[in-house]
Design an enzyme around this catalytic site. Sequence first.
Site, short mmCIF file in Angstrom:
data_model
loop_
_atom_site.label_atom_id
_atom_site.label_comp_id
_atom_site.label_asym_id
_atom_site.label_seq_id
_atom_site.Cartn_x
_atom_site.Cartn_y
_atom_site.Cartn_z
N LYS A 17 -26.13 11.12 -17.94
CA LYS A 17 -27.54 10.70 -18.09
C LYS A 17 -27.67 9.19 -17.85
CE LYS A 17 -31.95 10.77 -19.38
NZ LYS A 17 -32.44 9.54 -19.82
N HIS A 32 -27.50 8.57 -14.24
CA HIS A 32 -28.80 9.00 -13.70
C HIS A 32 -29.83 7.87 -13.86
CE1 HIS A 32 -32.84 10.26 -14.83
NE2 HIS A 32 -32.76 11.20 -13.93
N ASN A 33 -29.89 7.29 -15.05
CA ASN A 33 -30.87 6.22 -15.27
C ASN A 33 -30.56 5.00 -14.41
OD1 ASN A 33 -31.69 7.98 -17.28
ND2 ASN A 33 -32.27 6.33 -18.67
N SER A 51 -34.03 14.26 -19.25
CA SER A 51 -34.75 13.39 -18.32
C SER A 51 -36.04 14.02 -17.85
CB SER A 51 -33.88 13.06 -17.12
OG SER A 51 -34.64 12.31 -16.21
N GLU A 106 -31.75 5.69 -11.07
CA GLU A 106 -33.22 5.56 -11.10
C GLU A 106 -33.61 4.09 -10.91
OE1 GLU A 106 -35.04 7.66 -14.49
OE2 GLU A 106 -36.19 5.84 -14.85
P1 NBP Z 1 -38.94 7.01 -29.92
O1 NBP Z 1 -37.72 6.54 -29.21
O2 NBP Z 1 -40.13 6.13 -29.97
O3 NBP Z 1 -38.54 7.41 -31.43
C1 NBP Z 1 -39.50 7.87 -32.32
C2 NBP Z 1 -38.88 8.79 -33.33
O4 NBP Z 1 -37.73 8.18 -33.94
C3 NBP Z 1 -39.84 9.12 -34.46
O5 NBP Z 1 -39.61 10.44 -34.86
C4 NBP Z 1 -39.42 8.12 -35.53
O6 NBP Z 1 -39.76 8.53 -36.83
C5 NBP Z 1 -37.93 8.16 -35.35
N1 NBP Z 1 -37.22 7.01 -35.96
C6 NBP Z 1 -37.29 5.70 -35.67
BR1 NBP Z 1 -38.39 4.94 -34.40
N2 NBP Z 1 -36.47 4.95 -36.41
C7 NBP Z 1 -35.87 5.83 -37.22
C8 NBP Z 1 -34.92 5.66 -38.24
N3 NBP Z 1 -34.39 4.47 -38.53
N4 NBP Z 1 -34.51 6.76 -38.90
C9 NBP Z 1 -35.01 7.97 -38.58
N5 NBP Z 1 -35.93 8.19 -37.62
C10 NBP Z 1 -36.35 7.12 -36.94
O7 NBP Z 1 -39.42 8.45 -29.37
P2 NBP Z 1 -39.42 9.09 -27.92
O8 NBP Z 1 -40.00 8.16 -26.90
O9 NBP Z 1 -40.00 10.44 -28.08
O10 NBP Z 1 -37.88 9.23 -27.55
C11 NBP Z 1 -36.98 10.00 -28.33
C12 NBP Z 1 -35.58 9.83 -27.74
O11 NBP Z 1 -35.59 10.33 -26.39
C13 NBP Z 1 -35.13 8.38 -27.63
O12 NBP Z 1 -33.74 8.30 -27.82
C14 NBP Z 1 -35.47 8.00 -26.22
O13 NBP Z 1 -34.68 6.95 -25.73
C15 NBP Z 1 -35.19 9.31 -25.49
N6 NBP Z 1 -35.94 9.51 -24.25
C16 NBP Z 1 -37.22 9.10 -24.13
C17 NBP Z 1 -37.90 9.32 -22.94
C18 NBP Z 1 -39.34 8.91 -22.78
O14 NBP Z 1 -39.86 9.03 -21.66
N7 NBP Z 1 -40.02 8.45 -23.84
C19 NBP Z 1 -37.26 9.97 -21.87
C20 NBP Z 1 -35.96 10.42 -22.04
C21 NBP Z 1 -35.30 10.18 -23.23
P3 NBP Z 1 -41.12 7.99 -37.52
O15 NBP Z 1 -42.22 8.84 -36.95
O16 NBP Z 1 -40.89 8.25 -38.95
O17 NBP Z 1 -41.26 6.54 -37.17
#
Ligand code: NBP
Length: 481
Positions: A184, A187-188, A130, A191
Amino acid sequence: MSAKADIALIGLAVMGQNLILNMNDNGFVVCAYNRTVEKVNQFLQNEAKGTKVIGATSLQDMVNKLKLPRKVMLLVKAGSAVDDFIKQLVPLLSPGDVIIDGGNSEYQDTARRCDELRAKQILYVGSGVSGGEEGARHGPSLMPGGHPEAWPLIQPIFQSICAKADNEPCCEWVGEGGAGHFVKMVHNGIEYGDMQLICEAYQIMKALGLSQTEMAAEFEKWNSEELDSFLIEITRDILNYKDDKGYLLERIRDTAGQKGTGKWTAIAALQYGVPVTLIGEAVFSRCLSALKDERVAASKQLSGPGVTAKVDDLPKFLNHIKHALYCAKIVSYAQGFMLMREAAKDNNWNLNYGGIALMWRGGCIIRSVFLGNIKEAYTRNPQLSNLLLDDFFKKAIEVGQNSWRQVVANAFLWGIPVPALSTALSFYDGYRTEKLPANLLQAQRDYFGAHTYELLGAEGKFVHTNWTGTGGNVSASTYLA
Ligand code: NBP
């Protein structure tokens, strides 16, 4: 090339990239990989330039570059992407290697993956992460759970990169199976609740005619008192924010989005039978906000009380709003911890509630002074059955409840929706009521469905009454109402 990376990280979107740079800052060598492999080079040549981060051109290449036992962390889209990577990784890994999923996975998916990988002798961790982009880069709150044998292997990395509160790491082992992702998820949900409460306070202040500068000043004041928190602080900044057209906030469309973890918390609450009413209302409030077109049409047809919000003593009422928010927040966290307690019982998790409060104390979106008070409550009494019964919080509600009632009652009279503030008050009143009207409910169920009831003083013995004299004496065992 000899194996030299301490950990591999798959998923070079916002979370993955920032977590890699954080690990690098803390002295770990990270091997970066991504489904779309071109992004690895882009990352190495830009954000990771000049660091010790190395890249991989394939999963096999990545695995070859890892020290033993190998640690591979996934930060990819939750759902099938996680399963796909696990499927590809397993044949490349050896018994005792660790896969960590740091995405927002559903806790039951994590529990299933734990079982599947246990059979393949691969250690699995589902970790809540988080704090968004900023947290990932400079210190997130981390909530790892899964196979306990994996914890000593990843602990040095996790406790180095996480946020620190009062010099303690905001990361501790949560429990087996899906425990980390469950915590988690709660937590969300919390939030969602915190944000909704702040929005209700804002809506009342707006109805009372406060300017954005005046509201910001009020949030500024609250942020130096018991409500001191990240969300109050950013609300102040948002209220103050101007672009070349003036204040931005009023120009933002009032329809809220959601990604699902608040909804999952509400669903889990229903499944475990725990009255987590405030988070439920926060989720429904987002749903109601999304009905913008319907609301616009209804606003022209449905009347309210037809009065303008007005108070004699504005500073006094603003103080009432602060107390209302604080009391409702206490109820919300009490409900969240009730849910974790029930889930822990059901899943045989030995959750450390004070440790969870500490994990949320820094790094994450709900970080606040308040979480320090919760940590202290569980330190005073690790067996505390409900936060509302802790002396500190009991006192806070004693002090604030009259204000809370004033705010909810006035909002109702003025026709201002306060679903979170009011549901929390109803919960509080219900929780402290020795005798609820469920006796009548039981009688109704028995009247129309022969569902039986217990008599006071004869608990455990279920009886049925032939209420009309015309029904039978047979009680129901299948029809549920
Ligand atoms: P995203 O949730 O947008 O995911 C992007 C990544 O997933 C890229 O590496 C993409 O690869 C890969 N991907 C996708 Br989309 N579909 C795929 C598939 N079918 N097979 C393999 N890889 C795949 O990224 P993020 O916002 O950095 O979040 C990452 C994780 O962390 C998520 O589970 C999210 O819920 C969680 N999270 C996010 C936040 C936040 O603030 N953003 C906070 C806390 C937790 P590609 O580049 O090849 O498309």
